[in-house]
Design an enzyme around this catalytic site. Structure first.
Site, PDB file in Angstrom:
ATOM      1  N   HIS A 159       0.828  -1.215   0.000  1.00  9.36           N
ATOM      2  CA  HIS A 159       0.000   0.000   0.000  1.00  9.36           C
ATOM      3  C   HIS A 159       0.859   1.260   0.000  1.00  9.36           C
ATOM      4  CE1 HIS A 159      -3.516   2.323   0.239  1.00  9.36           C
ATOM      5  NE2 HIS A 159      -4.118   1.792   1.280  1.00  9.36           N
ATOM      6  N   ASP A 374      -8.464 -10.089 -17.599  1.00  2.00           N
ATOM      7  CA  ASP A 374      -8.395 -11.261 -18.473  1.00  2.00           C
ATOM      8  C   ASP A 374      -6.935 -11.571 -18.796  1.00  2.00           C
ATOM      9  OD1 ASP A 374      -8.623 -13.251 -20.342  1.00  2.00           O
ATOM     10  OD2 ASP A 374      -9.855 -12.121 -21.756  1.00  2.00           O
TER      11      ASP A 374
END
Length: 432
Positions: A159, A374
């Site tokens: 983060h 994808d």
């Protein structure tokens, strides 16, 4: 779901496909980087064989695709292959690389997906890694093979380098490299520190403490708000706000669900409370940052303190947060505005640490384009965040079919016990 059903097959270090230029060796932290911890955010994806029939049969072929494409993705996202230095002010982009783990899980994927619980989903992530701090190997990915032929990817990313928006972009970029290994490798800029420098360390420490694991164990539970229940909730809030043009509120789905969950939690406490919402500032930062910018660019918006839980009115809470957002959108000096707000946030989070007030922190990943990921074998059937061991934390994410919103809540055990039986919450949300 017993961890004994997981067997680690291999561990590798994946380095960028091209070395990072010396001119990019040092990445200075921005105020947004500084106010985020070194902890790993986690994101998981499930690809069942029956829903992803083009998934390669050979496990070695799958791992080769993912390793090579991750190497190319790290060339563009080069700080993620670096090391966070102890001065807390920069990342050394030294190409130490990312960890890539491969594991076999001895059960069908349906056993995890159908249970839909954070405890079951934790199995796909590197053991005990989500939300733990680390200053190197800022990306750790685990490829899991199920005995039904399906796979999952458990991804942990620092983060300190990226927020939810940049994490989404990184995953899409990695997937694009997997789909098309010969595609050009784009260049991104991680120069937020040049435009929005960090603040003094004492101010940052209180905010960082609120975003990391505490000493008290927390429990994470998930709830599902169907589209019809969200519409009912929005109608209730709109009616509560009245019909006059000045006070009428038409809440978004995220506003309605997040404010409502906060109220349900806070209603079981006698302490004053404050609701905060992490907001993506990229739309207004476009004035200062290049289009190719990646990194942290989110900031906590804070609603006014509410002394008595009985006084929490959802339409007022939403209205106050909208005022805060409007103020940011209209400011001519974003850095000055943020510095003023950071000091106020620091004060309230220190009071939260001293148990004088409860500060609830909400992050929404709704509308992020996770469904379009994808790698070459179709979109994931399911996505998850895993558990979040940070007290008073609320995460929202669109459900896989976009038929509602999933809310992940992390609280101390005794507070969670009260929430689990909250009749107002259960009227609108279903436990998962």
């Amino acid at each position: 779901m017993a961890a004994s059903r997981l067997a680690l097959i291999s561990k590798k270090i994946i380095k960028p496909s091209s070395p990072t230029p010396l001119s990019h060796r040092i990445k200075k932290h921005s105020i947004f980087d500084q106010l985020n911890p070194c902890s790993y955010m986690s994101f998981g994806m499930f690809f069942p064989k029956q829903y992803n029939p083009t998934l390669p049969v050979d496990p070695t072929h799958i791992s080769t695709i993912l390793e090579n494409s991750l190497s190319r993705a790290l060339t563009s996202y080069y700080p993620l292959a670096g090391t966070i230095r102890d001065d807390g002010l920069h990342v050394e982009c030294n190409d130490v690389g990312a960890k890539f783990l491969e594991a076999k899980i001895d059960c069908p994927m349906s056993e995890i997906i159908n249970r839909n619980s954070t405890k079951a989903e934790e199995l796909i992530f590197p053991t005990d890694l989500p939300w733990t701090p680390s200053k190197e190997n800022l990306v750790v990915a685990q490829l899991n093979h199920f005995n039904c032929g399906g796979i999952s990817i458990g991804l942990c990313v620092s983060h300190k380098i990226v927020d939810g928006s940049s994490l989404t972009n990184f995953i899409h970029h990695w997937a694009a490299m997997a789909r098309n290994p010969s595609a050009p490798i784009p260049s991104f800029q991680f120069d937020g520190g040049s435009h929005f420098p960090p603040v003094s360390s004492p101010i940052a420490e209180a905010i960082l403490k609120s975003k990391t694991r505490g000493n008290h164990p927390c429990i994470s539970n998930k709830y599902f708000f169907s589209r019809s229940k969200i519409n009912s909730l929005k109608a209730m809030i709109a009616a509560e706000s009245g019909t006059s043009k000045s006070s009428s509120i038409d809440p978004t789905s995220v506003e309605a669900a997040s404010a409502f969950v906060y109220k349900c939690i806070a209603s079981n406490s006698t302490r004053p409370s404050i609701f905060t919402q992490s907001v993506n500032l990229r739309p207004i930062m476009k004035k200062w940052l290049p289009e190719e910018f990646q990194g942290n660019a989110s900031f906590l918006f804070m609603a006014p303190e509410i002394a008595d839980p009985a006084d929490i009115k959802l339409h007022r809470l939403i209205s106050e947060l909208r005022k805060e957002k409007k103020m940011y959108w209209e400011t001519k000096n974003l850095m000055s505005t943020m510095l003023e707000k950071v000091k106020s946030l620091q004060n309230q989070l220190e009071r939260d640490h001293d148990d004088e007030v409860d500060v609830y922190k909400c992050t929404s990943l709704s509308k992020f384009s996770f469904r379009d990921i994808d790698y070459g074998w179709g979109s994931p059937r399911r996505m998850c965040l895993g558990s979040v061991p940070i007290n008073k934390k609320i995460f929202l994410m669109d459900s896989q079919n976009e038929d509602g919103i999933e809310v992940l809540v992390s609280l101390k055990e005794e507070v969670m016990s009260a929430l689990e039986t909250n009749s107002n919450l259960l009227e609108f949300a279903s436990p998962l």
